[in-house]
Every structure is written in structure tokens, then in C-alpha cells.
Design a protein around this motif. Structure first.
Motif, PDB file in Angstrom:
ATOM      1  N   ARG A 446       0.832  -1.206   0.000  1.00 17.96           N
ATOM      2  CA  ARG A 446       0.000   0.000   0.000  1.00 17.96           C
ATOM      3  C   ARG A 446       0.862   1.250   0.000  1.00 17.96           C
ATOM      4  O   ARG A 446       0.573   2.233  -0.694  1.00 17.96           O
ATOM      5  N   GLU A 447       1.940   1.262   0.770  1.00 24.71           N
ATOM      6  CA  GLU A 447       2.850   2.400   0.801  1.00 24.71           C
ATOM      7  C   GLU A 447       3.501   2.623  -0.558  1.00 24.71           C
ATOM      8  O   GLU A 447       3.654   3.761  -1.027  1.00 24.71           O
ATOM      9  N   ALA A 448       3.868   1.502  -1.202  1.00 23.32           N
ATOM     10  CA  ALA A 448       4.499   1.615  -2.521  1.00 23.32           C
ATOM     11  C   ALA A 448       3.519   2.192  -3.531  1.00 23.32           C
ATOM     12  O   ALA A 448       3.894   3.014  -4.385  1.00 23.32           O
ATOM     13  N   ARG A 449       2.262   1.791  -3.453  1.00 24.68           N
ATOM     14  CA  ARG A 449       1.260   2.306  -4.382  1.00 24.68           C
ATOM     15  C   ARG A 449       1.017   3.791  -4.142  1.00 24.68           C
ATOM     16  O   ARG A 449       0.860   4.562  -5.102  1.00 24.68           O
ATOM     17  N   ARG A 450       0.960   4.199  -2.870  1.00 28.32           N
ATOM     18  CA  ARG A 450       0.751   5.621  -2.575  1.00 28.32           C
ATOM     19  C   ARG A 450       1.934   6.455  -3.060  1.00 28.32           C
ATOM     20  O   ARG A 450       1.761   7.548  -3.588  1.00 28.32           O
ATOM     21  N   THR A 451       3.136   5.927  -2.888  1.00 28.44           N
ATOM     22  CA  THR A 451       4.333   6.645  -3.343  1.00 28.44           C
ATOM     23  C   THR A 451       4.320   6.778  -4.844  1.00 28.44           C
ATOM     24  O   THR A 451       4.639   7.851  -5.394  1.00 28.44           O
ATOM     25  N   ALA A 452       3.948   5.682  -5.516  1.00 29.35           N
ATOM     26  CA  ALA A 452       3.916   5.725  -6.992  1.00 29.35           C
ATOM     27  C   ALA A 452       2.860   6.704  -7.482  1.00 29.35           C
ATOM     28  O   ALA A 452       3.049   7.422  -8.468  1.00 29.35           O
ATOM     29  N   SER A 454       1.702   9.381  -5.904  1.00 22.97           N
ATOM     30  CA  SER A 454       2.085  10.766  -5.649  1.00 22.97           C
ATOM     31  C   SER A 454       3.191  11.240  -6.587  1.00 22.97           C
ATOM     32  O   SER A 454       3.377  12.438  -6.782  1.00 22.97           O
ATOM     33  N   ALA A 455       3.947  10.312  -7.181  1.00 20.45           N
ATOM     34  CA  ALA A 455       5.047  10.675  -8.058  1.00 20.45           C
ATOM     35  C   ALA A 455       4.590  10.951  -9.481  1.00 20.45           C
ATOM     36  O   ALA A 455       5.349  11.467 -10.291  1.00 20.45           O
ATOM     37  N   LYS A 456       3.346  10.604  -9.803  1.00 17.88           N
ATOM     38  CA  LYS A 456       2.851  10.823 -11.154  1.00 17.88           C
ATOM     39  C   LYS A 456       2.663  12.326 -11.417  1.00 17.88           C
ATOM     40  O   LYS A 456       2.183  13.057 -10.539  1.00 17.88           O
TER      41      LYS A 456
END
Length: 460
Positions: A446-452, A454-456
Motif C-alpha cells: 500500500r505504501e508503494a502504491r501511494r508513493t507511486a 504521488s510521483a505521477k
């Protein structure tokens, strides 16, 4: 001096429990297996130390142990239902006085088996309980092994710490316990942390295993020989070099032959002549009687229902007359013969419902240990490399117990109920670790998905 040493040991464990209440659980394991109150003469029989340890173990858990992660498992539920059902059959027992005598210790063994997993929620506690179990039984086993090695022993003539043919001190029961503990001893010699497996621990483990193998010889218990054979076959699964294992086992067997007394050969020879052996013939007759009894009493006859049996059968008897062997048929009448099988013990005393509960309890245990063994056997992290081998050891111990229980009435043997408690504790421990690991992985995803996300780059 022996009496004083035992008394001070028990009192010392009680005192240590004031600082670490879990020690009271270990004290009960020690007292219930060794029975120091039966070994001593004045001090240890002075107090009801078994009852005191039993109550202290529960009190220590209730006061000091965390309850947030306490789980009541399916197998604990089966034990609870079996306990309640045994109490029900006690109400209609055919021999109320004898049944009450057996119930007085059976209920404690079942209650403690239900309770034990609640206290074993860390590796250290699981290992400590297993270690106390092995070393306490080991005290009896080492004594019996020494007497056997020095030429003592014989059927019903190998004396233990107490002159009491009950619990672990019954010769066939001790033989089964001795062989069943060998896989756990091997686990300690490789994965133990309380006593790290250096050369001293491995030497002691090897000598203790040797003593375990001597117990069936010293007691001349035929069940023990069968258990040794089963253990040898089971260990083929986990050894890396099976050819070397078979060669070493064969060499050890040949080397041991000169040291085995002739009486042992004579008794073991009766394994192949069941029809002419009165003990074996009687067992078969008791088992047939139990099947008929269960047909008429499907809910069981309560503890010690075997006292109702009576039967007559033909037994071939061979004698020597002037150098010629003459065989004649002798009519034998017997009554009140024990079940000599845990399966028929459960069937006769608790009926078909009790037998189903007891078989289910052990079948689920074997399946649980196999699942843990397979899921944890290839882990790379050091802290995750002991669970699979311990599950395998407990599984082997359970199988050996079931083999021995086929020919002995040890369905409620406290040592094996303690091993069931260890199995439940290990299963709960592994399930919690798997759940925590899965939750950590989900959180990381979930953290990885949120980071990805926000980086878009923002859409124009």
C-alpha cells in the motif's frame, strides 16, 4: 538427602515463580512427569505439591501474562469437548468407584493440555517447556538405561524411582515415551538456544538417545521394539544420505546384539507367535469383546468399563515330552482384562463419540505439523529455521505415540497430552508470524502504491 533435594528443588521453582510466574508452568510439568512426591519419604509427600503447582500455573498466567493475543484453537475445543464428554460418561459409569479414581487424574491432564498453549507464545517458552519435559523424563530414562547397561532389567523387574506401575513408570509406557522423545532430543542438538548446541550438548544428547534405546531392552517391552522400527523408518524422510543412514543403523544393530540378554530375544520372539502367546491372545479377545460392548453401549460405559468383560477362548500350548514337542489346545477363561489399546480404551469407555474426538485430535495434529514443516522448511532467515524441524519432531513423536498406543491403554497419558499442547502452541505461534508477515507485506504494498501515485505528474 534425596528427599531433601527433591523438596528444595520444588520449593526453589515455586520461589522463582514469584519473579517469573511462567516457572510455575514448568514446575507443574516437572512434578507431573517425575512425581517427586512419590519418590520422597517425608518432605515431598508432606504437601500436595502437584495441586499447588497446578493452581500456581493458572494464577501466574491470569495475573502476569498478556491476554491480547490469546487464541482458543480448534484442537483445544476438541480437548474441551472430550473433557466434558468424559464427565458425562462418568455419570453412568458401570463401575462408579473405579471410574472416579481415574477421573481424578484424567481431568487434570486434559485441563492442563488445554491451558498449556496459552502460556507458550514465544520461542523461549516453547523451547523451555519442551526442554523441561525431555530432561524430566530423561532423569527416569537415564536411570533405567544405566541399570540396563550394567546387566539389570527384565520384564516387570527393571525398577524405577518409584515402585508404582502407573503413569510414565509403567514399563511399556516408558518404552514408548523414550522412543517418542528421540526426535525432540535431536532437535535440541541442532536448534536449541537455552543450551546452545556445542560439543557438550551434542554429547549429552547422544548419550540420552542411547539411554532411550536401552529402555525397551531393559523393560523387555515388545511395544518398544515396534516403536524403534517405526522411528527408523520415519527418520528416512529427513536424512540427507539415506544409504549411509541405513548402513550406520545396521552396523549399530549388529554391534548391540552381544549385549542384549537372552531373555530379551525370548520375549521378542513372541511377536511372531500371537496365537500361542496368552497375553496377545487375551488382547485380541478383549478387543473383540469391546466391539460387541460398543454395539450395545454406543455412548460408552465410563472409565474402567473393561472390568465388565469375561470370555473363554482356546489357546495352543506346546510342551516338551521326552524330547518331542506336543501341542494341545487349552481352554482359557479370563475376566476384567484391561483394554491394552488406547483405541479400544476410548471406544469402550467413551463410546464412538469419544473415539471420534480422540482420533480427530491426533489426526489434526499430524496434519498441522506437516503443514508447518512444508511451509517453513526452506526459510532463509535464521529466526525462521527452527519451526519446520520442530514440527517434524513433534509429528514423529505423535506417530510413535499412536503406534505404541495401539497396544497400550495410554489414551490420557499426561506426557503425550503435554506434547499435544506443544503442537498447538507451535501452530499458533507460526500462524501469528505468518499473519504478521502477510500484514507487513500488504502495508508495504500500500505504501508503494501511494508513493507511486504521488510521483505521477499532474494532468494539464
Amino acid at each position: 538427602m534425596l528427599d531433601a533435594a527433591l523438596f528444595l528443588t520444588v520449593m526453589g521453582m515455586f520461589a522463582l515463580g514469584l519473579k517469573r510466574p511462567f516457572v510455575w508452568v514448568l514446575a507443574y510439568l516437572y512434578i507431573d512427569i517425575l512425581a517427586p512426591q512419590k519418590i520422597g519419604w517425608t518432605l515431598t509427600p508432606l504437601l500436595p505439591i502437584s495441586l499447588i503447582a497446578f493452581l500456581l500455573a493458572f494464577a501466574g498466567w491470569a495475573v502476569a501474562d498478556p491476554k491480547a493475543e490469546t487464541r482458543f484453537t480448534l484442537r483445544q475445543g476438541i480437548l474441551l469437548v472430550l473433557l466434558l464428554y468424559c464427565f458425562m460418561t462418568l455419570q453412568w459409569a458401570e463401575f462408579p468407584e473405579n471410574a472416579q479414581g481415574k477421573w481424578d487424574w484424567v481431568w487434570k491432564a486434559l485441563v492442563f493440555a488445554i491451558f498449556l498453549p496459552f502460556t507458550l507464545f514465544t520461542r523461549l517458552r516453547i523451547e523451555a517447556a519442551a526442554l523441561v519435559l525431555v530432561l524430566t523424563a530423561g532423569a527416569i530414562i537415564i536411570s533405567a538405561g544405566m541399570k540396563t547397561a550394567l546387566g539389570g532389567g527384565g520384564y516387570d523387574s527393571l525398577y524405577f524411582f518409584v515402585n508404582d506401575n502407573s503413569n510414565i513408570y509403567e514399563s511399556s509406557t516408558l518404552a514408548t515415551v523414550s522412543i517418542a522423545l528421540i526426535p525432540i532430543i535431536l532437535w535440541f542438538a541442532k536448534h536449541g538456544t537455552i543450551f546452545p548446541p556445542d560439543w557438550r550438548v551434542k554429547t549429552f544428547a547422544g548419550l540420552l538417545i542411547f539411554a532411550c534405546l536401552l529402555v525397551p531392552v531393559g523393560t523387555e517391552a515388545r511395544t518398544g521394539l515396534v516403536c524403534i522400527a517405526v522411528l527408523g523408518l520415519l527418520m528416512l524422510r529427513d536424512v540427507k544420505n539415506r544409504i549411509m543412514y541405513l548402513m550406520a543403523a545396521g552396523a549399530l544393530g549388529v554391534m548391540a546384539l552381544p549385549f542384549i540378554p537372552a531373555s530379551y530375544y525370548e520375549r521378542m520372539a513372541t511377536l511372531g507367535s500371537l496365537q500361542s502367546d496368552q497375553s496377545a491372545s487375551t488382547r485380541v479377545q478383549v478387543w473383540m469383546w469391546t466391539l460387541d460392548y460398543a454395539t450395545e453401549n454406543p455412548l460408552g460405559g465410563g472409565f474402567d468399563a473393561y472390568r465388565a468383560n469375561e470370555f473363554t477362548y482356546d489357546l495352543p500350548v506346546t510342551r516338551d515330552e521326552g524330547g518331542a514337542l506336543v501341542t494341545e489346545i487349552k481352554e482359557v477363561t479370563d475376566e476384567s482384562r484391561a483394554f491394552h489399546s488406547s483405541f479400544f480404551e476410548m471406544l469402550g469407555e467413551q463410546g464412538w463419540p469419544g473415539l471420534f474426538l480422540w482420533v480427530s485430535l491426533h489426526a489434526l495434529g499430524l496434519l498441522q505439523m506437516e503443514r508447518i514443516r512444508r511451509r517453513w522448511r526452506n526459510r532463509d532467515i535464521p529466526t525462521e529455521q527452527w519451526q519446520g524441524p520442530l514440527a517434524s519432531a513433534l509429528q514423529f513423536s505423535n506417530i510413535i505415540y499412536l503406534v505404541g498406543a495401539t497396544f497400550q491403554g495410554i489414551a490420557y497419558q499426561p506426557v503425550f497430552l503435554m506434547l499435544i499442547g506443544l503442537q498447538i502452541a507451535l501452530s499458533t505461534y507460526c500462524r501469528k508470524r505468518d499473519s504478521a508477515k502477510a500484514e507487513a507485506e500488504r502495508k508495504a504494498l500500500r505504501e508503494a502504491r501511494r508513493t507511486a501515485a504521488s510521483a505521477k505528474p499532474a494532468m494539464p
